[in-house]
Scaffold this motif. Structure first.
Motif, mmCIF file in Angstrom:
data_model
loop_
_atom_site.group_PDB
_atom_site.id
_atom_site.type_symbol
_atom_site.label_atom_id
_atom_site.label_comp_id
_atom_site.label_asym_id
_atom_site.label_seq_id
_atom_site.Cartn_x
_atom_site.Cartn_y
_atom_site.Cartn_z
ATOM 1 N N THR A 108 0.841 -1.201 0.000
ATOM 2 C CA THR A 108 0.000 0.000 0.000
ATOM 3 C C THR A 108 0.873 1.247 0.000
ATOM 4 O O THR A 108 2.060 1.194 0.321
ATOM 5 N N THR A 110 0.388 5.405 1.426
ATOM 6 C CA THR A 110 -0.466 6.327 2.181
ATOM 7 C C THR A 110 0.066 7.739 2.019
ATOM 8 O O THR A 110 1.273 7.972 2.151
ATOM 9 N N SER A 126 -3.705 15.024 -4.383
ATOM 10 C CA SER A 126 -4.305 14.403 -5.573
ATOM 11 C C SER A 126 -3.817 15.051 -6.868
ATOM 12 O O SER A 126 -4.146 14.588 -7.958
ATOM 13 N N SER A 129 0.378 12.126 -9.523
ATOM 14 C CA SER A 129 0.052 10.770 -9.960
ATOM 15 C C SER A 129 1.335 10.103 -10.449
ATOM 16 O O SER A 129 2.384 10.731 -10.530
ATOM 17 N N GLY A 146 -1.333 5.114 -10.422
ATOM 18 C CA GLY A 146 -2.448 5.759 -9.734
ATOM 19 C C GLY A 146 -2.220 7.215 -9.440
ATOM 20 O O GLY A 146 -1.275 7.843 -9.933
ATOM 21 N N THR A 147 -3.099 7.745 -8.595
ATOM 22 C CA THR A 147 -3.068 9.129 -8.147
ATOM 23 C C THR A 147 -3.222 9.127 -6.635
ATOM 24 O O THR A 147 -4.096 8.440 -6.104
ATOM 25 N N ASN A 149 -4.462 10.008 -3.029
ATOM 26 C CA ASN A 149 -5.839 10.380 -2.690
ATOM 27 C C ASN A 149 -6.011 10.926 -1.280
ATOM 28 O O ASN A 149 -7.130 11.073 -0.801
ATOM 29 N N THR A 152 -5.063 5.865 1.936
ATOM 30 C CA THR A 152 -4.274 4.681 1.622
ATOM 31 C C THR A 152 -4.798 4.001 0.363
ATOM 32 O O THR A 152 -5.998 3.787 0.231
ATOM 33 N N LEU A 153 -3.891 3.689 -0.557
ATOM 34 C CA LEU A 153 -4.208 2.981 -1.793
ATOM 35 C C LEU A 153 -3.514 1.622 -1.789
ATOM 36 O O LEU A 153 -2.341 1.530 -1.412
ATOM 37 N N THR A 154 -4.207 0.584 -2.218
ATOM 38 C CA THR A 154 -3.586 -0.718 -2.394
ATOM 39 C C THR A 154 -2.955 -0.766 -3.781
ATOM 40 O O THR A 154 -3.625 -0.525 -4.784
ATOM 41 N N LEU A 155 -1.656 -1.061 -3.824
ATOM 42 C CA LEU A 155 -0.919 -1.090 -5.082
ATOM 43 C C LEU A 155 -0.757 -2.491 -5.648
ATOM 44 O O LEU A 155 -0.657 -2.666 -6.857
#
Length: 194
Positions: A108, A110, A126, A129, A146-147, A149, A152-155
């Motif tokens: 992830t 963050t 945001s 990216s 991704g961008t 946010n 937390t984004l799951t990669l």
């Protein structure tokens, strides 16, 4: 990684290597690093937007202070041929053949909601990216583009006894008009397997 204030065409490729089963371990590599030691290096990603281009919506390619071009796992292959504009991201999850842990680990990233300058002005995270690539690889992308946010984004999901990596090339969207200043913010990459 510290981001300051990308648009290369996305190449959806990555490296994925099978690794030998052994006692449970996770390995995460972002930017400059070493394979088997803790490294506290925090690489910068930054851009200086020319005054005439401010808030034009013309994306601005970001540069890095990374010097890591070769993989830290396996054969030392040059995964990121231009580290001045790329950050190498790699993750491995190992467990014994007896299954001493979950079947996979999760990668992830963050980010805070905003970058800030010395005066306390903010710029949405945001606006930043990334695209991903691994030149010469025929393996489908396993770490997502991704961008940020402000959360937390799951990669990626990293299967047991697997190492994955690719290059991240960052860009600034340049679609808002911030107050003058240098904006800073830090993102955190995490590889976990409960």
């Amino acid at each position: 990684m510290l981001l300051g204030l990308a648009l290369a065409p996305p190449l959806v490729q990555a490296w994925s290597l099978n690794i030998a089963a052994a006692s449970r371990r996770v390995f995460l590599h972002v930017g400059n690093g070493t394979r088997d030691a803790t490294n506290t290096t925090i690489n910068r990603v930054e851009v200086t937007v020319p005054g005439a281009a401010l808030a034009s919506g013309a994306a601005q390619a970001m540069t890095t202070n990374s010097t890591q071009s070769t993989t830290l796992y396996g054969d030392g292959y040059t995964t990121c041929p231009t580290p001045a504009s790329q950050i190498l991201v790699g993750a491995a999850y190992r467990r014994s053949n007896g299954g001493d842990g979950p079947a996979s680990a999760t990668l992830t990233v963050t980010s805070p909601a905003s970058l800030t300058n010395a005066a306390g002005d903010t710029l949405p995270f945001s606006q930043i990216s990334w695209t991903v690539s691994a030149p010469g690889s025929s393996v489908p992308n396993v770490i997502a583009a991704g961008t940020f946010n402000g959360g937390t984004l799951t990669l990626a999901t990293v299967p047991a006894n697997t190492y994955i990596e690719n290059c991240h090339t960052f860009s600034y969207a340049n679609s808002v008009l911030p107050a003058a200043g240098t904006y800073n913010g830090r993102v955190t990459y995490t590889l976990s397997s409960p």
